[in-house]
Design an enzyme around this catalytic site. Sequence first.
Site, PDB file in Angstrom:
ATOM      1  N   THR A 122     -12.217 -15.180  68.863  1.00  0.00           N
ATOM      2  CA  THR A 122     -11.852 -14.137  68.121  1.00  0.00           C
ATOM      3  C   THR A 122     -11.211 -13.208  67.201  1.00  0.00           C
ATOM      4  O   THR A 122     -10.975 -14.237  65.677  1.00  0.00           O
ATOM      5  CB  THR A 122     -12.393 -12.929  69.643  1.00  0.00           C
ATOM      6  OG1 THR A 122     -11.052 -12.457  70.217  1.00  0.00           O
ATOM      7  CG2 THR A 122     -13.400 -12.917  70.375  1.00  0.00           C
ATOM      8  N   GLU A 140      -9.637 -13.935  73.593  1.00  0.00           N
ATOM      9  CA  GLU A 140      -9.653 -12.582  72.836  1.00  0.00           C
ATOM     10  C   GLU A 140      -8.987 -12.144  71.303  1.00  0.00           C
ATOM     11  O   GLU A 140      -7.365 -12.811  72.037  1.00  0.00           O
ATOM     12  CB  GLU A 140     -10.282 -11.918  73.830  1.00  0.00           C
ATOM     13  CG  GLU A 140     -11.445 -11.368  73.863  1.00  0.00           C
ATOM     14  CD  GLU A 140     -12.014 -10.328  73.080  1.00  0.00           C
ATOM     15  OE1 GLU A 140     -11.422  -9.726  71.971  1.00  0.00           O
ATOM     16  OE2 GLU A 140     -13.030  -9.990  73.389  1.00  0.00           O
ATOM     17  N   HIS A 141      -8.702 -11.471  71.259  1.00  0.00           N
ATOM     18  CA  HIS A 141      -7.730 -10.773  70.004  1.00  0.00           C
ATOM     19  C   HIS A 141      -5.908 -10.386  70.634  1.00  0.00           C
ATOM     20  O   HIS A 141      -6.353 -10.821  71.651  1.00  0.00           O
ATOM     21  CB  HIS A 141      -8.662  -8.674  70.008  1.00  0.00           C
ATOM     22  CG  HIS A 141      -8.413  -8.279  71.399  1.00  0.00           C
ATOM     23  ND1 HIS A 141      -7.361  -7.772  71.666  1.00  0.00           N
ATOM     24  CD2 HIS A 141      -8.933  -7.677  72.027  1.00  0.00           C
ATOM     25  CE1 HIS A 141      -6.722  -6.865  72.871  1.00  0.00           C
ATOM     26  NE2 HIS A 141      -8.280  -7.071  72.910  1.00  0.00           N
ATOM     27  N   ASP A 142      -5.447 -10.674  69.832  1.00  0.00           N
ATOM     28  CA  ASP A 142      -4.149 -10.789  69.446  1.00  0.00           C
ATOM     29  C   ASP A 142      -3.397 -11.780  70.845  1.00  0.00           C
ATOM     30  O   ASP A 142      -2.679 -11.416  71.376  1.00  0.00           O
ATOM     31  CB  ASP A 142      -3.881  -9.140  69.677  1.00  0.00           C
ATOM     32  CG  ASP A 142      -4.556  -8.280  68.698  1.00  0.00           C
ATOM     33  OD1 ASP A 142      -3.673  -8.390  68.282  1.00  0.00           O
ATOM     34  OD2 ASP A 142      -5.417  -7.326  69.679  1.00  0.00           O
ATOM     35  N   ASN A 160      -4.230  -9.857  74.490  1.00  0.00           N
ATOM     36  CA  ASN A 160      -3.090  -9.788  74.473  1.00  0.00           C
ATOM     37  C   ASN A 160      -2.666 -10.737  75.613  1.00  0.00           C
ATOM     38  O   ASN A 160      -1.509 -10.742  76.240  1.00  0.00           O
ATOM     39  CB  ASN A 160      -2.433  -8.359  74.281  1.00  0.00           C
ATOM     40  CG  ASN A 160      -2.794  -7.612  73.486  1.00  0.00           C
ATOM     41  OD1 ASN A 160      -2.174  -7.528  72.270  1.00  0.00           O
ATOM     42  ND2 ASN A 160      -3.758  -6.089  73.818  1.00  0.00           N
TER      43      ASN A 160
END
Length: 219
Positions: A122, A140-142, A160
Site C-alpha cells: 500500500t 500495509e502502510h508505513d 507500522n
Amino acid sequence: MMSSLYGVYGASGCGRGILPLARKELQQRGISLDRLVFVDDRPEIRLVNGHQVLSYTEFLQKDATERHVVLAIADSAVREKLAARCAFDGVKPWTVRAENSVLMDDVILGEGAVLSPFVVLTSNIRIGRYFHANLFSYIEHDCVIGDFVTFAPGVKCNGNVLIEEHVYIGAGAVIKQGRPGKPLRIGRNSVIGMGAVVVRDVPPGTTVVGNPAKALLRG
Ligand SMILES: CC(C)(COP(=O)(O)OP(=O)(O)OC[C@H]1O[C@@H](n2cnc3c(N)ncnc32)[C@H](O)[C@@H]1OP(=O)(O)O)[C@@H](O)C(=O)NCCC(=O)NCCS
C-alpha cells in the site's frame, strides 16, 4: 546480434513459479524468449517448462551484452550468497513483478525483488534488497522491511510493522499493526510459522507459531 541474457536462478518449485512472470515481462518488452533460461548449480534436467537449464558457469560463458538474474530461492541465506556471487561477476539483479501486483503510493522496493500475483503493497513502505512476496501477500502502510526477507503465500502484514533482515514469514501468517513511532518489530533471522497470529514483538532468531504466536519450544 548479441543481446542481454536473463536467468531465473533456481529451477525448482520456486523458480517454476517465478519463470512465467519473467517470461511475461520479456514478452512485453519484445525480447526473444530464447534469451530466458533457468540457472541451476546442479542442472540435472536440461529443459524445464520449455526453457533451457544452464549451470552458473554456462550462464556466464554464453554470449550476452549484459546478464540479469532473479534469485528464485526461498532460503534467504542462500539468496544472499548468490546475490554476492552475481554482483562479483557483474550479473545484474532483476526485479520480477506479476502484472497484477499493486504498488500504491511511495513504495521503495529494493533491487532483486519478486512480487508474485495478487501481491499488494500500500503506501509509504520501505523494502530492502531481494525481497520475496509470494501469492496474495500484502503489506500495509508505513512498514519497513529489511534485506532478504521472505513472505510465503498469503502473508498479511498490517501497518507500522518493522521486519528486520532475513526474516521468513510462513503461509497465511497475520502480523498485527504497530503504532506510529512504535512499530511492532520482528527481529532478524526470525521465522514466523504458517498460520501464526503475531500480536507482539518477536525477538531476533526466534521461531514462533500459533495464535497468539509464541516461541516454538522443541522437546
Ligand atoms: C514453524 C516451522 C518453521 C517449524 O518447522 P520445523 O522446525 O520443521 O518444525 P516441526 O515440523 O518439526 O514441528 C515442531 C512442532 O511444532 C508444531 N508446528 C510446526 N509448525 C507449526 C505451525 N505453523 N503452527 C503450529 N504448530 C506448528 C508441530 O506440530 C510440532 O509440534 P509437536 O512437537 O508437538 O509435534 C514450520 O512448520 C512452518 O510453519 N513453516 C512455514 C511453511 C510455509 O509457510 N510454507 C510455504 C511454502 S511456499
